[in-house]
Design a protein around this motif. Structure first.
Motif, mmCIF file in Angstrom:
data_model
loop_
_atom_site.group_PDB
_atom_site.id
_atom_site.type_symbol
_atom_site.label_atom_id
_atom_site.label_comp_id
_atom_site.label_asym_id
_atom_site.label_seq_id
_atom_site.Cartn_x
_atom_site.Cartn_y
_atom_site.Cartn_z
ATOM 1 N N ILE A 1 0.765 -1.459 -0.080
ATOM 2 C CA ILE A 1 0.069 -0.127 0.254
ATOM 3 C C ILE A 1 0.996 1.471 -0.265
ATOM 4 O O ILE A 1 1.589 1.669 1.143
ATOM 5 N N THR A 2 0.464 1.705 -0.855
ATOM 6 C CA THR A 2 1.202 3.662 -0.624
ATOM 7 C C THR A 2 0.266 5.013 -0.714
ATOM 8 O O THR A 2 -0.744 4.817 -0.667
ATOM 9 N N TRP A 3 1.284 5.326 0.434
ATOM 10 C CA TRP A 3 0.167 6.395 0.799
ATOM 11 C C TRP A 3 0.602 7.912 0.766
ATOM 12 O O TRP A 3 1.257 7.741 1.570
ATOM 13 N N LYS A 4 0.642 8.711 -0.521
ATOM 14 C CA LYS A 4 1.876 9.071 -0.556
ATOM 15 C C LYS A 4 1.216 11.347 -1.125
ATOM 16 O O LYS A 4 0.736 10.474 -2.394
ATOM 17 N N TYR A 5 1.923 11.809 -0.762
ATOM 18 C CA TYR A 5 1.534 13.352 -1.257
ATOM 19 C C TYR A 5 1.956 14.321 -1.581
ATOM 20 O O TYR A 5 2.117 15.037 -0.739
ATOM 21 N N PRO A 6 3.608 13.583 -2.500
ATOM 22 C CA PRO A 6 4.042 15.182 -2.172
ATOM 23 C C PRO A 6 3.726 16.493 -2.175
ATOM 24 O O PRO A 6 2.847 16.458 -3.483
ATOM 25 N N SER A 7 4.314 17.289 -1.613
ATOM 26 C CA SER A 7 3.463 18.361 -2.338
ATOM 27 C C SER A 7 4.169 20.069 -2.218
ATOM 28 O O SER A 7 5.155 19.940 -1.334
ATOM 29 N N CYS A 8 3.671 20.712 -2.182
ATOM 30 C CA CYS A 8 4.803 22.531 -2.103
ATOM 31 C C CYS A 8 4.001 23.408 -1.903
ATOM 32 O O CYS A 8 2.942 23.361 -2.167
ATOM 33 N N ILE A 9 4.069 24.038 -1.219
ATOM 34 C CA ILE A 9 3.096 25.847 -0.443
ATOM 35 C C ILE A 9 4.946 26.096 -1.163
ATOM 36 O O ILE A 9 5.602 26.710 -0.555
ATOM 37 N N LEU A 10 4.087 27.378 -1.903
ATOM 38 C CA LEU A 10 4.876 28.391 -3.006
ATOM 39 C C LEU A 10 4.537 29.685 -2.317
ATOM 40 O O LEU A 10 3.475 30.353 -2.682
ATOM 41 N N GLN A 11 4.959 29.623 -1.567
ATOM 42 C CA GLN A 11 4.612 31.099 -0.227
ATOM 43 C C GLN A 11 5.782 32.218 -1.026
ATOM 44 O O GLN A 11 4.800 33.170 -1.195
ATOM 45 N N GLY A 12 6.603 32.265 -1.626
ATOM 46 C CA GLY A 12 7.542 33.482 -1.826
ATOM 47 C C GLY A 12 6.976 33.975 -3.230
ATOM 48 O O GLY A 12 6.286 32.619 -3.919
ATOM 49 N N ASP A 13 6.978 34.782 -4.266
ATOM 50 C CA ASP A 13 7.006 35.584 -5.420
ATOM 51 C C ASP A 13 7.166 34.837 -5.984
ATOM 52 O O ASP A 13 8.326 34.223 -5.715
ATOM 53 N N ASN A 14 7.032 34.021 -7.008
ATOM 54 C CA ASN A 14 7.247 33.494 -8.470
ATOM 55 C C ASN A 14 8.073 32.231 -7.683
ATOM 56 O O ASN A 14 9.161 31.883 -8.701
ATOM 57 N N SER A 15 8.263 31.979 -6.998
ATOM 58 C CA SER A 15 7.849 30.247 -6.650
ATOM 59 C C SER A 15 7.406 29.294 -7.726
ATOM 60 O O SER A 15 6.948 29.683 -8.283
ATOM 61 N N VAL A 16 8.368 28.420 -7.344
ATOM 62 C CA VAL A 16 8.549 26.793 -8.745
ATOM 63 C C VAL A 16 7.298 25.727 -7.982
ATOM 64 O O VAL A 16 9.125 25.795 -7.268
ATOM 65 N N GLY A 17 6.543 25.175 -8.069
ATOM 66 C CA GLY A 17 6.710 23.631 -7.750
ATOM 67 C C GLY A 17 6.499 22.586 -8.820
ATOM 68 O O GLY A 17 5.317 23.012 -9.604
ATOM 69 N N GLU A 18 7.049 21.453 -8.543
ATOM 70 C CA GLU A 18 7.715 21.034 -9.675
ATOM 71 C C GLU A 18 7.017 19.335 -9.603
ATOM 72 O O GLU A 18 7.249 18.995 -8.062
ATOM 73 N N PHE A 19 5.941 18.279 -10.071
ATOM 74 C CA PHE A 19 5.813 16.856 -9.384
ATOM 75 C C PHE A 19 5.636 16.480 -10.136
ATOM 76 O O PHE A 19 4.659 16.245 -11.529
#
Ligand SMILES: Nc1ncnc2c1ncn2[C@@H]1O[C@H](COP(=O)(O)OP(=O)(O)OP(=O)(O)O)[C@@H](O)[C@H]1O
Ligand SMILES: [Mg+2]
Lengths: 485, 250
Positions: free
Chosen positions: A315-333
């Motif tokens: 069983i895999t239970w997994k949600y790598p996440s990004c909190i994009l607080q800084g202006d112009n910041s970038v999150g990738e998954f």
């Protein structure tokens, strides 16, 4: 010194005197008694020789954990976990308990190493063979260590970091994944025993992938790993966790927490290959992998990129996440999840847009075979202040056979009407036309399936560090063995 | 090389081949012509061993061996190649990766050493150049976004790389411009040798000006209705297939 040896040293160095909690278990014991209680939490902290604040932190987590309900919203199905049946601390195995040579190792495991093309020396490390690496990996590891020290990078077990740089650990620990984030993370906060700490000083580009070193020296196979990576202003690091080789572990329950912090103009690239034992064809004996991974893009222009290849576990239970607080910041998954036989996976990501002009990109490739079941679950949340925010999501599912399932559950919560959120999803099967075409060129059926699946995953594979991508591609084929014909 | 005796085959319970007889000797090129839906592609699939194409009677002997029980990949490894009428797209798999896998799978099956990357790339470059194809096409995903003509050319490239003993070309000339037709024909002719044979399925006599066949067969109503020399193709171009379909209907 190898990581295991280090831990052993450390455990040895804790004398009985330091122990002052009126707890009855013998401090010299290799294992905590079964079950979970405040005393066990104290025991772990004492074994690790931790500062008072951390013990308090653990205890707070433990008390919250008692009250918290199990997360029920995911689409995985398993009997209730009896938390009292596990040991929450055990010292690393001594050399006497380990195989003396590869001859003593499960041939099936070796066959897989062979298929993955892993060199003999590394096979020995992976299989836990008690060999002396004085001339080999230790010296390699020392070279790495020196290189890292020269530029001021701190990379060590988290317990060591508590001694080397306690203020840094204290400043960031639990700031991305709060103690009571969810029941699994909460348990981890109370009882974590292993994991890594990384700090990259301002303006430093980490001179190597933190994987080469890791693979040789730092086999983090702990049950409750805790990883904390801090990239200071203008720094860059690429970190690779896990291993393509199948990992067996007697511990069924795994609940890791990974926290990433990127300050102004910093970038963290975090890649994972997860291949825990999935259990037999019915899923019996397989690992439950309940992971909380989250990154905070705290500074402006910062970037966090998650890449994962998930092939193992029951069983895999997994949600790598990004909190994009800084202006112009970038999150990738970028994600590849493969399930076969009776495996279940509920995985995805959360992109939380808080800063202005923040962008996120989600590419998820799910492959289900056998009678397995998998769900992509994603949340894109755009706060009112996130002016100019953009998200692009693409979720592709590939089904092999007609007994498996694939589900896509995208949540979009946009509170800024100028935000641009795009979502694309496809579901396909491997066509008989494709298989026949490849087989007509001489490629056997299973290899043909692996080729088509690798093509399907290509966009994500390309995100992996080169030498790992090659292994991951082979892993795809191995994970799908027996899924056709 | 190839001996087909009274071959019957069904697709989804429907009999398509109703007693095909055909013998191709080593070194020969045979053309098969015939109306739409007469079973030409079906014959090629049956020879290649596609699932769902069931042999219900007769025999296929290839180099002295009965093929009926062999998997497609085994037949391929033994030197049977089919250039598809409709080449299939494999998204995300670079053409060169695909070819590399195929070449080495076949070599493994034959107990030969695999080619290493450098040997393979060298060989592939040479073949690409012969066929006047761009290297760029090797990097692109197999047949994805290829024009009709490019797909056909890609089939011929695969054939050139795999050097089969028996090549079956199913309408490889359809959709080719004049220059491509010449290049493709040269590709086929380059493989002509006393040990190799080809079955060329086509609707157009024009191809046979470039690839001159030893024999021309008319396949209609699931059977070989007539066999002749290359002049038969010219005759068909003039008169069509009415004779054969009419006969059968009567
Ligand atoms: N999967 C299938 N199910 C049902 N009928 C089929 C199937 N495949 C082929 N057929 C039928 O078999 C017959 C022969 O088809 P085939 O493709 O072999 O013809 P062909 O001679 O290659 O025609 P063309 O010149 O148009 O390419 C046709 O009537 C076709 O509809
Ligand atoms: Mg046809």
């Amino acid at each position: 010194m190898s990581a295991t040896a280090e831990t052993v040293e450390q455990v040895k160095s804790i004398s009985g005197e330091k122990y002052k909690y009126g707890f009855v278990t013998d401090i010299a014991a290799d294992k905590a008694p079964k079950g979970l209680s405040e005393d066990i939490v104290r025991f772990i902290s004492a074994k690790k020789g931790e500062p008072e604040w951390l013990l308090e932190w653990r205890l707070k987590a433990y008390r919250r954990w008692l009250e918290m309900p199990e997360p029920k919203w995911s689409k995985v199905d398993f009997p209730p976990i009896d938390y009292q049946q596990y040991h929450y601390y055990s010292a690393p195995k001594s050399d006497d308990d380990r195989p003396k040579s590869l001859d003593e190792v499960d041939p099936e495991l070796l066959a897989t190493y062979e298929k993955l093309g892993i060199p003999i020396k590394e096979q020995e490390v992976l299989a836990g063979v008690a060999v002396d690496y004085v001339f080999d990996s230790v010296s390699v590891a020392t070279t790495f260590k020196k290189k890292l020290e020269e530029v001021g990078v701190i990379f060590c077990p988290i317990s060591e970091a508590l001694e080397r740089c306690p203020d840094l650990v204290r400043k960031y620990l639990g700031t991305v994944v709060p103690v009571a984030d969810n029941k699994h993370a909460c348990l981890n906060s109370a009882v974590f025993t292993d994991g890594s700490f990384v700090y990259i000083p301002p303006g430093v580009r980490c001179p190597m992938e933190l994987s080469t070193y890791f693979r040789i020296n730092e086999m983090n196979t702990g049950q409750f790993e805790r990883t904390l990576i801090v990239a200071d202003k203008g720094s860059y690091v690429s970190y690779l966790e896990g291993c393509t080789a199948p990992m067996r572990d007697e511990n069924q329950l795994h609940a890791a927490v990974v926290e990433l912090v990127a300050l102004d103009d910093a970038e963290i690239k975090y890649s994972t290959v997860q291949n825990w034992y999935p259990g037999d064809e019915e899923g019996k004996g397989g690992i439950y992998n309940f992971v909380t991974k989250r990154g905070a893009c705290r500074g402006k222009n910062s970037k966090i990129s998650w890449t994962q290849v998930e092939t193992g576990s029951a069983i895999t239970w997994k949600y790598p996440s990004c909190i994009l607080q800084g202006d112009n910041s970038v999150g990738e998954f970028y994600s590849i999840a493969i399930t076969n036989n009776a495996q279940q996976a509920d995985t995805g990501t959360k992109m939380i847009h808080l800063g202005k002009n923040t962008t996120s990109r989600i590419i998820s490739k799910g492959i289900s075979a056998g009678k397995s079941d998998q769900t992509y679950r994603g949340l894109v949340k755009i706060s009112p202040k996130a002016e100019g925010a953009r998200n692009y999501t693409q979720c592709d599912s590939l089904l092999i056979g007609d007994k498996c399932g694939a589900h896509t559950v995208p949540y979009i919560e946009s509170k800024n009407k100028n935000a641009i959120v795009e979502h694309e999803a496809t579901t396909s099967t491997i066509s008989e036309d494709q298989l026949f075409y490849l087989r007509q060129r001489g490629i056997p059926e299973e290899a043909a399936v692996a080729l088509v699946v690798n093509g399907f995953c290509r966009e994500v594979m390309q995100q992996l560090p080169m030498e790992f991508a090659v292994e991951a591609q082979k892993l795809v084929g191995i994970s799908l063995e027996g899924s056709v014909g | 090389m190839l001996e087909i005796k009274d071959l019957h085959a069904t697709v989804q319970g429907k009999e398509i081949l109703k007693g095909v007889n055909l013998t191709v000797n080593p070194g020969e090129v045979h053309a098969i012509m015939g109306p739409n839906g007469s079973g030409k592609s079906t014959l090629s699939y049956v020879l290649a061993g596609r699932d769902g194409y069931e042999v219900t009677g007769g025999r296929i002997i290839y180099m002295g061996e009965d093929l009926t029980e062999l998997d497609p990949e085994e037949r391929a490894a033994k030197g049977i190649f089919l250039a598809f009428q409709y080449p299939v797209e494999i998204p995300g798999v670079p053409n060169s990766t695909f070819l590399n896998e195929a070449v080495n799978a076949v070599r493994r099956y034959r107990g030969e050493d695999e080619l290493d990357k450098i040997q393979f790339v060298k060989m592939l470059r040479a073949k690409t150049k012969e066929l006047n194809m761009s290297d760029e096409m090797l990097k692109r995903a197999v047949n994805v976004g290829f024009s009709g003509g490019e797909k056909k050319r890609n089939e011929v490239l695969q054939m050139a790389v795999l050097e089969p003993k028996l090549s079956i070309l199913d309408e490889t000339d359809s959709g080719l411009d004049i220059d491509a037709l010449k290049i493709v024909s040269e590709g086929v002719n380059a493989l002509r040798s006393p040990e190799r044979s080809s079955l060329v399925i086509t609707h157009y006599q024009r191809l046979l000006d470039y690839i001159v066949p030893d024999k021309v067969h008319v396949l209609a109503q699931g059977r070989i209705q007539k066999t002749g020399g290359k002049e038969l193709a010219l005759e068909l171009e003039k008169n069509g297939y009415a004779d054969f379909t009419g006969e059968e209907a009567a």
